[in-house]
Write a protein that holds these residues in place. Sequence first.
Motif, short mmCIF file in Angstrom:
data_model
loop_
_atom_site.label_atom_id
_atom_site.label_comp_id
_atom_site.label_asym_id
_atom_site.label_seq_id
_atom_site.Cartn_x
_atom_site.Cartn_y
_atom_site.Cartn_z
N LYS A 306 0.78 -1.06 -0.10
CA LYS A 306 0.01 -0.13 0.08
C LYS A 306 0.99 1.12 0.15
CE LYS A 306 -3.75 -2.45 2.51
NZ LYS A 306 -4.25 -2.41 3.73
N PHE A 307 0.68 1.96 -0.91
CA PHE A 307 1.48 3.24 -1.26
C PHE A 307 0.71 4.61 -0.71
CE2 PHE A 307 3.24 0.16 -3.93
CZ PHE A 307 4.80 0.82 -4.07
N TYR A 308 1.41 5.22 0.14
CA TYR A 308 0.94 6.54 0.73
C TYR A 308 1.93 7.68 0.18
CZ TYR A 308 -1.82 3.34 3.58
OH TYR A 308 -2.55 2.22 4.09
N TRP A 309 1.22 8.84 -0.15
CA TRP A 309 2.25 9.94 -0.61
C TRP A 309 1.87 11.37 -0.06
CZ3 TRP A 309 1.02 13.81 -4.64
CH2 TRP A 309 -0.20 13.41 -5.11
N MET A 310 2.85 12.22 0.04
CA MET A 310 2.68 13.50 0.53
C MET A 310 3.63 14.29 -0.12
SD MET A 310 2.11 14.60 4.36
CE MET A 310 2.01 16.38 5.08
N SER A 344 -2.39 0.01 -4.86
CA SER A 344 -3.02 0.73 -4.12
C SER A 344 -2.30 2.14 -3.73
CB SER A 344 -3.56 0.23 -2.76
OG SER A 344 -3.95 1.16 -1.99
N VAL A 345 -2.68 3.28 -4.32
CA VAL A 345 -2.06 4.56 -3.79
C VAL A 345 -2.83 5.61 -3.05
CG1 VAL A 345 -0.42 6.41 -4.80
CG2 VAL A 345 -0.43 3.86 -5.99
N GLN A 346 -2.55 6.24 -1.82
CA GLN A 346 -3.32 7.26 -1.46
C GLN A 346 -2.68 8.33 -1.14
OE1 GLN A 346 -5.52 5.47 2.05
NE2 GLN A 346 -5.97 7.48 2.58
N HIS A 347 -3.25 9.53 -1.51
CA HIS A 347 -2.67 10.83 -1.12
C HIS A 347 -3.21 10.96 0.44
CE1 HIS A 347 -2.39 15.48 -0.88
NE2 HIS A 347 -1.35 14.85 -1.24
N VAL A 348 -2.13 11.39 1.34
CA VAL A 348 -2.67 11.80 2.86
C VAL A 348 -2.01 13.07 3.12
CG1 VAL A 348 -2.46 9.23 3.13
CG2 VAL A 348 -0.15 10.65 3.32
N LYS A 349 -2.66 13.69 4.15
CA LYS A 349 -2.13 14.81 4.76
C LYS A 349 -2.03 14.66 6.25
CE LYS A 349 -4.65 18.04 1.27
NZ LYS A 349 -5.45 18.98 1.19
N VAL A 448 4.05 1.67 2.57
CA VAL A 448 5.30 2.77 2.50
C VAL A 448 4.87 4.02 2.26
CG1 VAL A 448 7.03 0.69 1.54
CG2 VAL A 448 5.69 2.37 0.02
N PHE A 449 5.44 4.88 2.35
CA PHE A 449 5.28 6.14 2.51
C PHE A 449 6.11 7.25 1.55
CE2 PHE A 449 5.36 10.62 4.87
CZ PHE A 449 4.41 11.18 4.20
N LEU A 450 5.76 7.76 0.79
CA LEU A 450 6.72 8.32 -0.52
C LEU A 450 6.66 9.99 0.01
CD1 LEU A 450 5.38 6.87 -3.74
CD2 LEU A 450 7.34 5.99 -2.08
N TYR A 451 7.79 10.37 0.13
CA TYR A 451 7.91 11.83 0.77
C TYR A 451 9.32 12.48 0.26
CZ TYR A 451 7.53 15.44 4.44
OH TYR A 451 7.65 16.72 5.26
N PRO A 452 9.19 13.73 0.04
CA PRO A 452 10.53 14.32 -0.79
C PRO A 452 11.73 14.15 0.12
CG PRO A 452 8.55 16.14 -0.68
CD PRO A 452 8.11 14.90 0.07
#
Length: 532
Positions: A306-310, A344-349, A448-452
């Motif tokens: 499951k991918f999450y990104w911000m 599965s990709v989800q944008h989070v805040k 996993v969380f994708l972040y700059p």
Amino acid sequence: MSPPFSARIQLLLLWTLGILIGLVGRAALALGGPKFASRTTQPVTEPLLLLSGVRLAKLIRQRKVKCIDVVQAYIKRIKDVNPMINGIVKYRFEAAKKEAHAVDQRLAEKQEDEATLEKKWPFLGVPLTVKESFQLQGMPNSSGLMSRRDAISKTDATVVALLKEAGAIPLGITNCSELCMWYESSNKIYGRSNNPYDLRHIVGGSSGGEGCTVAAACSVIGVGSDIGGSIRMPAFFNGIFGHKPSPGVVSNEGQFPVAGGAQEQFQCTGPMCRYAEDLTPMLRVMAGSGIKKLKLDANVHLKDIKFYWMEHDGGSFLMSKVDQDLILAQRKVVAHLETMLGASVQHVKLKKMKYSLQLWITMMSAKGHDGKEPVKFVDLLGDHGKPINPLWELMKWCLGLSVYTIPSIGLALLEEKLKYNNEKYKKFKAVEESLRKELVEMLSDDGVFLYPSHPTVAPKHHVPLTRPFNFAYTGIFNVLGLPVTQCPLGLNAEGLPLGIQVVAGPFNDHLTLAVAQYFEKTFGGWVCPGKF
């Protein structure tokens, strides 16, 4: 939860002071430096320099390539390129050649099968470089502190010993920032390191010499340390892979300075390399018995992650805005994961991410589990002798008389101001615990969380002095105790590396490492400098 008004004012004053120091620094320091015919290092022409550590070791074990030829090729590359980047600050070429000849002789005399050799020496004959802050027998171990310029290591740091036992051959030690507490690698002993993609830009810190050395194909694999992003920022700025392991997996023994208080929990030692397939084997070796805490043998199916990104921290006024190039690169990754991988990709805040700097400051000034206070930076600058007077050193620096760099003097001046009282500590500690709980629950064991990796691509030299807090994009994951892999994502229009952090839950390093290999295959990984 917002920080108290007084905390906002205090941080604003610190940020303003940082800018003032930076402007003075940029005006006073020599901006020109040596002139080179090109802004980048020359591209690689020797095929041996374009192989991963895993593949090189295999060829050496199979006796298809002589170890001495590999070492000689890297020595030639270093002699051609290192004068431009100043990544390696002390060579051990003669010792390395003797060790290479010994490898070839051992292989000629003993006809052990490849499987046995691989088990004994997974990195047999592979060139290695080591951050100068780590002990490497016979090499300096000053961490860029002038008073330690004559300190020579009598033994090897734990991770260095493990890599040598695995067959790796150290070629030398690499530059770092003074006492490893700044994100530009420059000090009074060795000078400044330069980015191989554009010599006018920084290499990051504190493992910056390692980052540019590996990126310029002057080494295959490297050792770095990370307490606020000191592996990941240099890996990002130089377009390579860098992994900050889960805390407590890899030994920190044998490096200077020694972390104290709660800092011991946040400092991590990890691998830096050009090729993602070297990350997991390196971590296996470097972790030693700590490898039992990880699940590196688990099969990872990318589609099941499951991918999450911000795309940014939520808007902290202390940090730079994230470059549009980096946002577009991240969105390209997200689009690929959704459309091509079907993941599965989800944008989070995560709203509390905007307090990253405050949380890092809070936890870095906390006592350890044993009740010990963190080591004061002014004490480190005095090498545990007489603490320095930072205001006096600032005056001396203005006259060109101080033996310390301006970032170190600035940090010493601000050290007490960067600490919070008990009330503020408790408030930010509660924020840290809440954010960690939120992330750990979100990621679980399959996310996993994708972040700059940083708000901007590699800045020009001295610019970090005007943007002192941007490291919080990496530092937040030290205080949260999560494993992170920085992955390169090609170059921008100016030829500077792009990248992204991949974060997982505690002890789920295998997920970030698997994603790193997938990203390398999909987006190209390391790009040779000079080919842009």
